[in-house]
Scaffold this motif. Structure first.
Motif, PDB file in Angstrom:
ATOM      1  N   ASN A 117      -4.545  44.316  19.572  1.00 19.29           N
ATOM      2  CA  ASN A 117      -3.046  44.140  19.662  1.00 19.29           C
ATOM      3  C   ASN A 117      -2.794  43.992  20.936  1.00 19.29           C
ATOM      4  O   ASN A 117      -3.616  44.166  21.944  1.00 19.29           O
ATOM      5  CB  ASN A 117      -2.474  45.646  19.203  1.00 19.29           C
ATOM      6  CG  ASN A 117      -2.513  45.676  17.526  1.00 19.29           C
ATOM      7  OD1 ASN A 117      -2.926  44.834  16.822  1.00 19.29           O
ATOM      8  ND2 ASN A 117      -1.980  46.826  17.272  1.00 19.29           N
ATOM      9  N   THR A 118      -1.486  43.415  21.143  1.00 14.63           N
ATOM     10  CA  THR A 118      -1.059  43.371  22.613  1.00 14.63           C
ATOM     11  C   THR A 118       0.250  43.986  22.658  1.00 14.63           C
ATOM     12  O   THR A 118       0.858  44.448  21.823  1.00 14.63           O
ATOM     13  CB  THR A 118      -0.738  41.805  22.824  1.00 14.63           C
ATOM     14  OG1 THR A 118       0.320  41.331  21.907  1.00 14.63           O
ATOM     15  CG2 THR A 118      -2.007  40.554  22.666  1.00 14.63           C
ATOM     16  N   GLY A 119       0.344  44.171  24.012  1.00 18.17           N
ATOM     17  CA  GLY A 119       1.699  44.928  24.189  1.00 18.17           C
ATOM     18  C   GLY A 119       1.908  44.735  25.742  1.00 18.17           C
ATOM     19  O   GLY A 119       1.465  44.116  26.664  1.00 18.17           O
ATOM     20  N   LYS A 120       3.222  45.430  25.923  1.00 12.89           N
ATOM     21  CA  LYS A 120       3.516  45.481  27.292  1.00 12.89           C
ATOM     22  C   LYS A 120       3.327  46.879  28.078  1.00 12.89           C
ATOM     23  O   LYS A 120       3.675  47.891  27.385  1.00 12.89           O
ATOM     24  CB  LYS A 120       5.110  45.207  27.418  1.00 12.89           C
ATOM     25  CG  LYS A 120       5.308  43.778  27.054  1.00 12.89           C
ATOM     26  CD  LYS A 120       6.948  43.417  27.291  1.00 12.89           C
ATOM     27  CE  LYS A 120       7.159  41.972  27.033  1.00 12.89           C
ATOM     28  NZ  LYS A 120       8.640  41.749  27.075  1.00 12.89           N
ATOM     29  N   ILE A 121       2.912  46.886  29.286  1.00 17.56           N
ATOM     30  CA  ILE A 121       2.633  48.244  30.075  1.00 17.56           C
ATOM     31  C   ILE A 121       3.751  48.027  31.231  1.00 17.56           C
ATOM     32  O   ILE A 121       3.718  47.141  31.934  1.00 17.56           O
ATOM     33  CB  ILE A 121       1.308  48.171  30.446  1.00 17.56           C
ATOM     34  CG1 ILE A 121       0.525  48.317  29.560  1.00 17.56           C
ATOM     35  CG2 ILE A 121       1.164  49.309  31.387  1.00 17.56           C
ATOM     36  CD1 ILE A 121      -1.233  48.404  29.757  1.00 17.56           C
ATOM     37  N   ALA A 122       4.360  49.137  31.501  1.00 19.06           N
ATOM     38  CA  ALA A 122       4.988  49.335  32.611  1.00 19.06           C
ATOM     39  C   ALA A 122       4.629  50.176  33.581  1.00 19.06           C
ATOM     40  O   ALA A 122       4.378  51.358  33.338  1.00 19.06           O
ATOM     41  CB  ALA A 122       6.659  49.932  32.079  1.00 19.06           C
ATOM     42  N   LEU A 123       4.313  49.698  34.852  1.00 17.13           N
ATOM     43  CA  LEU A 123       3.679  50.463  35.714  1.00 17.13           C
ATOM     44  C   LEU A 123       4.701  51.231  36.755  1.00 17.13           C
ATOM     45  O   LEU A 123       5.371  50.263  37.447  1.00 17.13           O
ATOM     46  CB  LEU A 123       2.695  49.705  36.482  1.00 17.13           C
ATOM     47  CG  LEU A 123       1.547  49.189  35.931  1.00 17.13           C
ATOM     48  CD1 LEU A 123       0.690  48.308  36.407  1.00 17.13           C
ATOM     49  CD2 LEU A 123       0.587  50.386  35.212  1.00 17.13           C
ATOM     50  N   ARG A 171      -7.393  44.921  30.398  1.00 18.87           N
ATOM     51  CA  ARG A 171      -7.939  45.763  29.218  1.00 18.87           C
ATOM     52  C   ARG A 171      -8.004  47.211  29.793  1.00 18.87           C
ATOM     53  O   ARG A 171      -8.444  47.519  30.943  1.00 18.87           O
ATOM     54  CB  ARG A 171      -9.182  45.264  29.044  1.00 18.87           C
ATOM     55  CG  ARG A 171      -9.885  45.940  27.782  1.00 18.87           C
ATOM     56  CD  ARG A 171     -11.239  45.655  27.298  1.00 18.87           C
ATOM     57  NE  ARG A 171     -12.125  45.787  28.295  1.00 18.87           N
ATOM     58  CZ  ARG A 171     -13.017  44.747  28.372  1.00 18.87           C
ATOM     59  NH1 ARG A 171     -13.339  43.768  27.906  1.00 18.87           N
ATOM     60  NH2 ARG A 171     -13.774  44.797  29.584  1.00 18.87           N
ATOM     61  N   ALA A 172      -7.640  48.140  29.012  1.00 18.18           N
ATOM     62  CA  ALA A 172      -7.249  49.615  29.337  1.00 18.18           C
ATOM     63  C   ALA A 172      -8.136  50.350  28.502  1.00 18.18           C
ATOM     64  O   ALA A 172      -8.014  49.986  27.289  1.00 18.18           O
ATOM     65  CB  ALA A 172      -5.978  50.054  29.723  1.00 18.18           C
TER      66      ALA A 172
END
Length: 127
Positions: free
Chosen positions: A32-38, A18-19
């Protein structure tokens, strides 16, 4: 980051987190869900093609070519991957020759004839 779940999903290789961040235009909604690229900047790291590796239990191996022209099953320690390459922390160094084809027929110590060689790359500079 506000919270990170303690376990990876074995099926997807993902982990929930969670951010908190600003969302002034309301484009994202609660739940909502999603993808995070670090992004991770890497310099001077050895890379090998994933297709040139074999996995036995929890270890990853490549076959290198000895000075005597024999296949040597060499364990490598992987620190990450990108697309079709592993980032190698230890096990092979830049300039080592590795076997990329016919791995299923190889055995440790087997004599090999080099038709074309793949040399381990010295570095990758990616963000």
């Amino acid at each position: 980051m506000d919270a990170i779940e303690g376990q990876f999903d074995k099926n997807t290789g993902s982990i929930s987190l969670r951010a908190k961040f600003e969302n002034p235009q309301g484009q994202l909604r609660t739940g909502n869900t999603g993808k995070i690229a670090l992004d991770q900047h890497i310099e001077q790291i050895v890379v090998v093609p994933i297709t040139a590796t074999t996995a036995i239990q929890d270890k990853i191996y490549v076959f290198t070519i000895s000075k005597e022209g024999k296949a040597v099953q060499t364990p490598i320690e992987v620190s990450g991957k990108q697309e079709s390459q592993y980032f190698v922390k230890s096990g092979v160094t830049a300039g080592d020759q590795i076997i990329t084809n016919g791995l299923s027929f190889l055995q440790n110590g087997m004599p090999v004839k080099v038709k074309s060689a793949t040399t381990v790359k010295d570095s990758v500079n990616k963000s």
